[in-house]
Design a protein around this motif. Structure first.
Motif, PDB file in Angstrom:
ATOM      1  N   MET A   1       1.257  11.576  -3.171  1.00 43.06           N
ATOM      2  CA  MET A   1       1.439  10.648  -2.060  1.00 43.06           C
ATOM      3  C   MET A   1       1.962  11.357  -0.818  1.00 43.06           C
ATOM      4  O   MET A   1       1.530  11.077   0.304  1.00 43.06           O
ATOM      5  N   ALA A   2       2.888  12.302  -0.998  1.00 41.42           N
ATOM      6  CA  ALA A   2       3.406  13.044   0.152  1.00 41.42           C
ATOM      7  C   ALA A   2       2.302  13.862   0.802  1.00 41.42           C
ATOM      8  O   ALA A   2       2.243  13.991   2.037  1.00 41.42           O
ATOM      9  N   THR A   3       1.404  14.424  -0.004  1.00 42.95           N
ATOM     10  CA  THR A   3       0.263  15.169   0.532  1.00 42.95           C
ATOM     11  C   THR A   3      -0.624  14.247   1.354  1.00 42.95           C
ATOM     12  O   THR A   3      -1.098  14.610   2.444  1.00 42.95           O
ATOM     13  N   GLN A   4      -0.842  13.042   0.858  1.00 38.05           N
ATOM     14  CA  GLN A   4      -1.681  12.062   1.554  1.00 38.05           C
ATOM     15  C   GLN A   4      -1.110  11.730   2.933  1.00 38.05           C
ATOM     16  O   GLN A   4      -1.871  11.552   3.897  1.00 38.05           O
ATOM     17  N   PHE A   5       0.228  11.688   3.040  1.00 39.85           N
ATOM     18  CA  PHE A   5       0.850  11.301   4.309  1.00 39.85           C
ATOM     19  C   PHE A   5       1.360  12.502   5.105  1.00 39.85           C
ATOM     20  O   PHE A   5       2.057  12.334   6.109  1.00 39.85           O
TER      21      PHE A   5
ATOM     22  N   ARG B   1       6.984  16.601  -0.347  1.00 41.38           N
ATOM     23  CA  ARG B   1       6.113  17.281  -1.318  1.00 41.38           C
ATOM     24  C   ARG B   1       6.833  18.481  -1.931  1.00 41.38           C
ATOM     25  O   ARG B   1       6.765  18.713  -3.144  1.00 41.38           O
ATOM     26  N   LEU B   2       7.549  19.231  -1.107  1.00 37.64           N
ATOM     27  CA  LEU B   2       8.237  20.418  -1.600  1.00 37.64           C
ATOM     28  C   LEU B   2       9.372  20.036  -2.546  1.00 37.64           C
ATOM     29  O   LEU B   2       9.559  20.667  -3.601  1.00 37.64           O
ATOM     30  N   GLN B   3      10.154  19.021  -2.192  1.00 46.43           N
ATOM     31  CA  GLN B   3      11.229  18.584  -3.075  1.00 46.43           C
ATOM     32  C   GLN B   3      10.692  18.208  -4.449  1.00 46.43           C
ATOM     33  O   GLN B   3      11.254  18.587  -5.483  1.00 46.43           O
ATOM     34  N   ALA B   4       9.595  17.452  -4.451  1.00 45.79           N
ATOM     35  CA  ALA B   4       9.008  17.027  -5.724  1.00 45.79           C
ATOM     36  C   ALA B   4       8.423  18.214  -6.482  1.00 45.79           C
ATOM     37  O   ALA B   4       8.517  18.286  -7.720  1.00 45.79           O
ATOM     38  N   LEU B   5       7.833  19.147  -5.762  1.00 46.01           N
ATOM     39  CA  LEU B   5       7.236  20.319  -6.395  1.00 46.01           C
ATOM     40  C   LEU B   5       8.292  21.129  -7.141  1.00 46.01           C
ATOM     41  O   LEU B   5       8.062  21.585  -8.274  1.00 46.01           O
ATOM     42  N   VAL B   6       9.456  21.294  -6.542  1.00 49.92           N
ATOM     43  CA  VAL B   6      10.536  22.045  -7.197  1.00 49.92           C
ATOM     44  C   VAL B   6      11.006  21.308  -8.448  1.00 49.92           C
ATOM     45  O   VAL B   6      11.272  21.926  -9.492  1.00 49.92           O
ATOM     46  N   SER B   7      11.120  19.987  -8.364  1.00 54.96           N
ATOM     47  CA  SER B   7      11.563  19.214  -9.528  1.00 54.96           C
ATOM     48  C   SER B   7      10.553  19.312 -10.665  1.00 54.96           C
ATOM     49  O   SER B   7      10.929  19.496 -11.834  1.00 54.96           O
ATOM     50  N   VAL B   8       9.273  19.199 -10.336  1.00 57.97           N
ATOM     51  CA  VAL B   8       8.232  19.290 -11.365  1.00 57.97           C
ATOM     52  C   VAL B   8       8.225  20.675 -11.996  1.00 57.97           C
ATOM     53  O   VAL B   8       8.187  20.825 -13.229  1.00 57.97           O
ATOM     54  N   ALA B   9       8.271  21.703 -11.146  1.00 55.10           N
ATOM     55  CA  ALA B   9       8.262  23.073 -11.664  1.00 55.10           C
ATOM     56  C   ALA B   9       9.475  23.329 -12.550  1.00 55.10           C
ATOM     57  O   ALA B   9       9.366  23.947 -13.618  1.00 55.10           O
TER      58      ALA B   9
ATOM     59  N   TRP C   1       6.999  11.363 -12.324  1.00 51.00           N
ATOM     60  CA  TRP C   1       7.362  10.846 -11.007  1.00 51.00           C
ATOM     61  C   TRP C   1       7.147  11.906  -9.927  1.00 51.00           C
ATOM     62  O   TRP C   1       6.735  11.580  -8.801  1.00 51.00           O
ATOM     63  N   GLY C   2       7.405  13.162 -10.242  1.00 49.14           N
ATOM     64  CA  GLY C   2       7.215  14.218  -9.261  1.00 49.14           C
ATOM     65  C   GLY C   2       5.768  14.379  -8.856  1.00 49.14           C
ATOM     66  O   GLY C   2       5.453  14.561  -7.672  1.00 49.14           O
ATOM     67  N   ASN C   3       4.860  14.307  -9.824  1.00 47.23           N
ATOM     68  CA  ASN C   3       3.437  14.424  -9.493  1.00 47.23           C
ATOM     69  C   ASN C   3       2.957  13.255  -8.637  1.00 47.23           C
ATOM     70  O   ASN C   3       2.126  13.416  -7.736  1.00 47.23           O
ATOM     71  N   ARG C   4       3.496  12.085  -8.914  1.00 49.14           N
ATOM     72  CA  ARG C   4       3.167  10.940  -8.051  1.00 49.14           C
ATOM     73  C   ARG C   4       3.631  11.205  -6.621  1.00 49.14           C
ATOM     74  O   ARG C   4       2.925  10.919  -5.645  1.00 49.14           O
ATOM     75  N   ALA C   5       4.856  11.733  -6.515  1.00 49.10           N
ATOM     76  CA  ALA C   5       5.406  12.025  -5.188  1.00 49.10           C
ATOM     77  C   ALA C   5       4.575  13.084  -4.470  1.00 49.10           C
ATOM     78  O   ALA C   5       4.314  12.968  -3.261  1.00 49.10           O
ATOM     79  N   ILE C   6       4.155  14.123  -5.195  1.00 46.03           N
ATOM     80  CA  ILE C   6       3.364  15.196  -4.592  1.00 46.03           C
ATOM     81  C   ILE C   6       2.057  14.653  -4.038  1.00 46.03           C
ATOM     82  O   ILE C   6       1.668  14.937  -2.895  1.00 46.03           O
TER      83      ILE C   6
ATOM     84  N   PRO D   1       0.823  -1.215   0.000  1.00 47.85           N
ATOM     85  CA  PRO D   1       0.000   0.000   0.000  1.00 47.85           C
ATOM     86  C   PRO D   1       0.856   1.263   0.000  1.00 47.85           C
ATOM     87  O   PRO D   1       2.007   1.251   0.458  1.00 47.85           O
ATOM     88  N   PRO D   2       0.334   2.366  -0.558  1.00 51.24           N
ATOM     89  CA  PRO D   2       1.081   3.624  -0.608  1.00 51.24           C
ATOM     90  C   PRO D   2       1.650   4.010   0.756  1.00 51.24           C
ATOM     91  O   PRO D   2       1.041   3.743   1.794  1.00 51.24           O
TER      92      PRO D   2
END
Length: 883
Positions: free
Chosen positions: A498-502, A508-516, A491-496, A463-464
């Motif tokens: 899931m990180a938001t869920q937990f 979430r911030l690390q992934a947000l910067v990578s996606v942006a 991959w970044g959006n997936r991380a965002i 499970p996630p």
């Protein structure tokens, strides 16, 4: 005049200290380093300084102790009451460097002029203390205080961590005093005062003041016998006190730190407190602060400790440990670990070492954390299976903060094996994620990919989880660095999500910067909104490293797309932020971005100034310097410097070693430009072919468009997919309309690119563009371009503007890169010297209101909120004030 015994042969040193203290009342701050063997009188000299200063300035002590692992930030905890609420809050909040360091600096700036801060025995300091001292000493110029650092030279060497700090101290601000033992005449002087044999005293003591004081403090034997060692002298002295006092000293000598009186009371009751007072009266113990006592000298403690029989030593260790354990949550965990390690108490170590390590790591003391966990790992066979797996995992994490060797890799693998045996796939997957990251840092790409695939396979089969979110975020970042932007976004959006869920804001911030970043460098301006969100989140939640990453990535996008207002805001605000928070690696990188901004704007002289300023700072890695080095090489090429090609080749070699296309592309394009301007067609073609062979599919759209454009200029055919998304100006030139392309570049305020476009157009059959090309290059001080255009004009018989006169030179007058006027530079220089507004007004024969206006303007241009931040900016970039 009778010289006090404690100052025999120390008056010169004391006078130097007093003189140094006097200088510290004005800018810049001062440092006094006092070294010598144990017992040579370092503390006595500092005490004499405090006595000489009297009540005129505060003098505060901070101690380093010889614990199993040094007390993290111990001296700063000692000094916290003087340093104020901001520092105390930062320490209470965990003491993270990005919070604590600027808080300490701000507090030091508010201290009364001439305040003396004493750091005793820094050879025992922890790494966090040494790092904070290094931070402060590098920013000492705007402070009015004296730092006194003492250490034992016999306990240090070239590899001692303190040596790096001492070597980095600013020489102009540092006074070094190496105290030698007393000479034979001085010992004889002392002996005469006490009716002793001076020659014999000198022979026995070697002139060590502490040894001398111990011998002279006891009556002479009838036969004139003298103790043969410090230990003998101390024991002889202690033998004459009561049984309760001896028992207490035997218990306290186990502790290489100040012992709280509440611990003394639990250890020996009311009688112990009375014995403690008696030992103080006899000069064996001294108060440390209000609530603790320590031995008058470490040599005395060590002498008593060495005299204890092994059984007594172990018994006293156990007594002290039991007292600390009885304190419950109030117990200092580092002291529990110290005594438990000495006893080999596995149960206590396995319980308390992880807690102590977590406290140390929260303050950035990763080496201390790793050392405490290592003590627990020695008893790993006595741990339960889950705790054993966690110990390997935690030790590997803490150690990787300062070293990534084979032992760290092995510990992660051991953690994987143990979590796998416990059937905990989430922990298996997370440790495999770390193995991926560790191998990637070491450049072991095959092992990294293997660990990555295994991590994702395991984590996606359950499970996630937060662990899976972190794995997705790391994969997004790695894909960004490799130019795989669509994969990074996925991959970044997936991380965002899931990180938001937990509720994992950091991931979430690390992934947000990578996606942006991936969106922006893929040509999607929608990434700007995400970047602004990421910056707000990072600043609001204290994620300083991630905020620095936003400033760096976002500013590069603004520069390469020509959004000058956005670029100016991000670069200047980012530099102010990085410098304030001591983020030296990010500061160096962003200083290079600043130079890149001025280069893109065609302000070559300013770009050169900024790049040289960024490269002048010592101790920065080549990766940190690469943006500045790349910009300097390109600038030198455009102004026609003789060293340009060699510098470009050096930068290319470095970029190729790193292997990332984002670093290689700008240098290859610059080399093509360099050879094109000099009509060196063969090497220009060679670099173009190398770019095409490396692959252009992952290039940013404007870079791919530049490759296609250079291929057209060099008459090289390329596949249609190369540069299929050109910018407006690139498309116009590719369509055969260089005049319109140049005008589009003029509108975007890209003067060098416009001049280059006109030169290329003239070579392609549009000679009417040559005069504008020459004018454009001349206005920028771009001698290489102007020479190329004039040679072409001469060959085609086209009349162009005359070459600027030799007297004026081809390069325009240098403007200040931050827009400071000469008067503002003058005011800023006086600010860095510590002058007040009134003093500046007097020196400039201007009104104070005028000076206040200048200061306000300076702060705005430096993005500084106060004078201290402005001075720190000048210290980081001395060129700002013309230094």
């Amino acid at each position: 005049m009778l010289i006090p015994e404690s100052l025999l042969e120390r008056s010169d040193a004391l006078n130097q200290l007093i003189e140094t203290a006097g200088r510290s009342r004005k800018l810049p701050g001062q440092i006094a380093v006092i070294s010598g063997e144990a017992g040579v009188g370092k503390s006595s000299l500092i005490a004499a300084l405090a006595g000489a200063l009297g009540d005129s300035v505060p003098v505060v002590w901070g101690h380093c102790d010889a614990l199993f692992t040094p007390r993290h930030l111990g001296p700063f905890y000692d000094m916290a009451p003087l340093l104020g609420d901001g520092v105390q809050r930062a320490l209470a909040g965990g003491g993270a460097p990005a919070d604590l360091f600027p808080a300490v600096l701000s507090a030091l700036n508010e201290l009364p002029a001439g305040t003396v801060l004493v750091f005793e025995d820094i050879h025992w300091a922890d790494f966090a203390t040494l790092d904070l001292l290094k931070f402060v000493t590098r920013r000492l110029t705007p402070l009015r205080l004296l730092l006194v650092l003492s250490y034992r030279d016999e306990e240090t060497g070239p590899d001692h961590p303190m040596t790096t700090l001492l070597g980095d101290l600013p020489a102009a601000l540092t006074t070094r005093l190496d105290l030698a033992p007393l000479s034979e005449p001085a010992v004889k002087t002392l002996a005469e005062r006490h009716g002793r044999d001076g020659a014999r005293l000198f022979e026995v003591t070697g002139g060590n003041p502490f040894f001398l004081s111990e011998i002279l403090a006891q009556p002479e034997d009838g036969d004139g016998h003298l103790p043969g060692s410090v230990r003998d002298a101390v024991i002889a002295r202690v033998s004459r006190i009561g049984d309760d006092e001896r028992a207490l000293l035997g218990a306290l000598c186990i502790a290489p730190y100040p012992v709280p009186l509440r611990v003394v009371e639990r250890l020996a009751g009311e009688a112990g407190l009375e014995a403690c007072a008696n030992c103080e009266a006899r000069g064996l113990l001294v108060h440390d602060g209000v609530e603790s006592v320590r031995f008058r000298h470490e040599l005395a403690r060590m002498s008593l400790l060495e005299a204890l029989r092994p059984g007594e030593r172990q018994a006293n260790q156990r007594r002290l440990l039991d007292v600390y354990l009885s304190l419950g949550d109030r117990a200092p965990s580092d002291r529990i670990v110290h005594h438990a390690a000495a006893l080999g108490d596995a149960r206590t170590l396995l319980t308390h070492a992880p807690r102590a390590a977590a406290e140390a790591a929260a303050m950035g003391a990763y080496r201390q954390a790793a050392s405490m966990l290592a003590a627990a790992l020695r008893h790993v066979d006595e741990a339960d299976p889950e705790q054993a797996a966690a110990l390997y995992e935690d030790w590997a994490y803490q150690t990787s903060m300062f070293d990534i060797d084979d032992c760290v890799i092995d510990a992660r693998r051991e953690a994987v094996a143990r979590w796998r045996a416990l059937n905990q796939p989430d922990r298996v997957g997370d440790n495999l994620r770390w193995l991926w990251r560790l191998h990637w840092y070491r450049g072991e790409m095959e092992e990294a990919e293997t660990a990555a695939e295994a991590s994702l396979e395991i984590l996606e089969a359950i499970p996630p989880s937060a662990e899976l979110a972190r794995a997705y975020a790391l994969r997004s970042h790695v894909n960004l660095l490799r130019g795989r932007r669509s994969d990074s976004i996925e991959w970044g959006n997936r991380a965002i999500d899931m990180a938001t869920q937990f509720g994992d804001q950091d991931t979430r911030l690390q992934a947000l910067v990578s996606v942006a970043s991936s969106m922006l460098f893929g040509g999607d301006a929608g990434g700007c909104e995400l970047m602004e969100e990421a910056l707000s989140l990072a600043l609001a939640n204290g994620f300083h490293e991630e905020a620095a990453r936003v400033f760096t990535n976002y500013s590069e996008y603004a520069i390469v797309t020509g959004d000058w207002p956005l670029a100016e805001r991000l670069v200047l605000d980012g530099l102010a932020f990085d410098i304030k928070h001591g983020l030296d690696s990010w500061t160096a990188y962003l200083m290079g971005r600043h130079a890149q901004l001025r280069l893109a704007q065609g302000r070559l002289a300013e770009a050169e100034t900024l790049a040289n300023g960024a490269l002048a700072e010592q101790g920065r890695t080549i990766l940190m310097q690469l943006p500045a080095l790349t910009t300097l090489a390109i600038t030198r090429s455009r102004i026609g410097a003789d060293d340009a090609e060699a510098l470009l080749s050096r930068v290319l070699s470095t970029a190729l070693d790193i292997g990332e296309q984002q670093r290689i592309t700008p240098v290859r394009l610059a080399l093509i430009e360099h050879h094109y301007l000099r009509e060196q067609w063969e090497p220009a073609h060679a670099h173009l072919e190398a770019m095409l062979a490396f692959g252009t599919r992952l290039l940013r759209p404007w870079d791919a468009g530049a490759v296609r454009l250079w291929a057209r200029r060099l008459r090289v055919n390329v596949d249609d997919e190369v540069g299929s998304q050109p910018t407006e100006a690139q498309r116009l030139e590719l369509d055969g309309d260089p005049a319109a392309a140049a005008e589009a570049l003029d509108r975007r305020a890209l003067p060098f690119d416009a001049a280059m476009c006109r030169l290329a157009g003239a070579r392609a059959g549009h000679p009417q563009l040559l005069d504008q090309a020459v004018q454009g290059f001349d206005s920028l001080g771009c001698a290489a371009g102007a020479d190329a255009a004039r040679r072409l004009a001469e060959g085609q018989g086209v009349k162009v503007g005359r070459r600027p006169s030799a007297r004026g030179g081809q390069r325009p007058a240098r403007a200040h890169p931050l827009g400071l006027t000469p008067r503002e530079v003058e005011v800023l220089t006086m600010m860095t010297e510590g002058a007040s507004n009134a003093e500046i007004a007097d020196r400039m024969s201007r009104s104070q209101r005028t000076v206040e206006h200048h200061v306000s303007s300076i702060l705005g241009k430096l993005s500084a909120s106060n004078r201290l931040e402005a001075i720190l900016r000048v210290m980081a970039e001395p060129w700002i004030a013309g230094n």
